[in-house]
Design a protein around this motif. Sequence first.
Motif, PDB file in Angstrom:
ATOM      1  N   TYR A 172      -7.017 -16.217  51.150  1.00  0.00           N
ATOM      2  CA  TYR A 172      -7.435 -14.826  51.943  1.00  0.00           C
ATOM      3  C   TYR A 172      -7.134 -13.537  50.862  1.00  0.00           C
ATOM      4  CZ  TYR A 172      -7.456 -16.964  56.323  1.00  0.00           C
ATOM      5  OH  TYR A 172      -7.939 -17.615  57.697  1.00  0.00           O
ATOM      6  N   HIS A 180     -19.031  -7.872  50.975  1.00  0.00           N
ATOM      7  CA  HIS A 180     -18.103  -7.842  49.986  1.00  0.00           C
ATOM      8  C   HIS A 180     -18.589  -6.833  48.960  1.00  0.00           C
ATOM      9  CE1 HIS A 180     -20.855 -10.577  48.126  1.00  0.00           C
ATOM     10  NE2 HIS A 180     -20.392 -10.563  46.945  1.00  0.00           N
ATOM     11  N   GLY A 208      -4.950 -12.332  46.365  1.00  0.00           N
ATOM     12  CA  GLY A 208      -5.321 -13.365  47.419  1.00  0.00           C
ATOM     13  C   GLY A 208      -4.041 -13.989  47.624  1.00  0.00           C
ATOM     14  N   GLU A 235     -19.177 -19.764  51.371  1.00  0.00           N
ATOM     15  CA  GLU A 235     -19.343 -18.366  50.970  1.00  0.00           C
ATOM     16  C   GLU A 235     -18.116 -17.682  51.231  1.00  0.00           C
ATOM     17  OE1 GLU A 235     -24.300 -17.577  51.299  1.00  0.00           O
ATOM     18  OE2 GLU A 235     -22.835 -16.267  52.357  1.00  0.00           O
ATOM     19  N   ARG A 236     -17.876 -16.524  50.545  1.00  0.00           N
ATOM     20  CA  ARG A 236     -16.546 -15.676  51.259  1.00  0.00           C
ATOM     21  C   ARG A 236     -16.917 -15.044  52.525  1.00  0.00           C
ATOM     22  NH1 ARG A 236     -15.300 -11.199  46.541  1.00  0.00           N
ATOM     23  NH2 ARG A 236     -17.290 -12.152  46.251  1.00  0.00           N
ATOM     24  N   GLU A 237     -16.044 -15.058  53.267  1.00  0.00           N
ATOM     25  CA  GLU A 237     -16.239 -14.693  54.714  1.00  0.00           C
ATOM     26  C   GLU A 237     -15.385 -13.403  54.905  1.00  0.00           C
ATOM     27  OE1 GLU A 237     -14.699 -17.246  57.808  1.00  0.00           O
ATOM     28  OE2 GLU A 237     -15.667 -16.159  59.404  1.00  0.00           O
ATOM     29  N   PHE A 297     -10.871 -10.908  53.732  1.00  0.00           N
ATOM     30  CA  PHE A 297     -11.913 -11.702  53.299  1.00  0.00           C
ATOM     31  C   PHE A 297     -11.162 -13.115  53.123  1.00  0.00           C
ATOM     32  CE2 PHE A 297     -15.993  -9.529  52.475  1.00  0.00           C
ATOM     33  CZ  PHE A 297     -15.526  -8.265  52.612  1.00  0.00           C
ATOM     34  N   ARG A 298     -11.821 -14.144  53.355  1.00  0.00           N
ATOM     35  CA  ARG A 298     -11.187 -15.464  53.375  1.00  0.00           C
ATOM     36  C   ARG A 298     -12.383 -16.374  52.703  1.00  0.00           C
ATOM     37  NH1 ARG A 298     -10.232 -17.823  59.268  1.00  0.00           N
ATOM     38  NH2 ARG A 298     -12.510 -18.301  59.917  1.00  0.00           N
ATOM     39  N   HIS A 299     -11.832 -17.183  51.712  1.00  0.00           N
ATOM     40  CA  HIS A 299     -12.825 -18.165  50.909  1.00  0.00           C
ATOM     41  C   HIS A 299     -12.275 -19.486  50.794  1.00  0.00           C
ATOM     42  CE1 HIS A 299     -14.599 -19.598  46.815  1.00  0.00           C
ATOM     43  NE2 HIS A 299     -15.674 -19.288  47.726  1.00  0.00           N
ATOM     44  N   TRP A 357     -10.175  -5.111  44.819  1.00  0.00           N
ATOM     45  CA  TRP A 357      -9.748  -6.444  45.460  1.00  0.00           C
ATOM     46  C   TRP A 357      -8.316  -6.903  44.889  1.00  0.00           C
ATOM     47  CZ3 TRP A 357     -12.757  -9.463  48.570  1.00  0.00           C
ATOM     48  CH2 TRP A 357     -14.192  -8.792  48.767  1.00  0.00           C
TER      49      TRP A 357
END
Length: 126
Positions: A94, A110, A119, A44-46, A37-39, A116
């Motif tokens: 990320y 998510h 990052g 929004e987190r993608e 994911f990336r933010h 998790w």
Amino acid sequence: EVQLVESGGGLVQTGGSLRLSCAASGFTFDNYAIGWFRHVPGKEREGISAISSSDGRTYYSDSVKGRFTISSDNAKNTVYLQMNSLKPEDTAFYFCAAALYGPFFSFRDHLMYQYWGQGTQVTVSS
């Protein structure tokens, strides 16, 4: 103790490449899918990519398809995200995450993910 540790982020110029790594421990790797994911603050987190550790099936968002490649080294419990042709809009924090893999797996969601990492920052300069 479950751990997901990302590495490989940094600063790169437009058009450059980076490879992110996600080293997993503390759970049965083969039962999980690992997603990236990336933010970006204010957005929004993608969910951008994922791979099933059991069958190697891969998933990509339209925003990265054709430029990013996800792979897994199950012997090392590590997933890689090779990022090529980077653009300034790829700049983000990320994360990798682990989700129990099954027929209802949705890599973008998510809420599917149980674990998790902390990052790593990726910055693409123009």
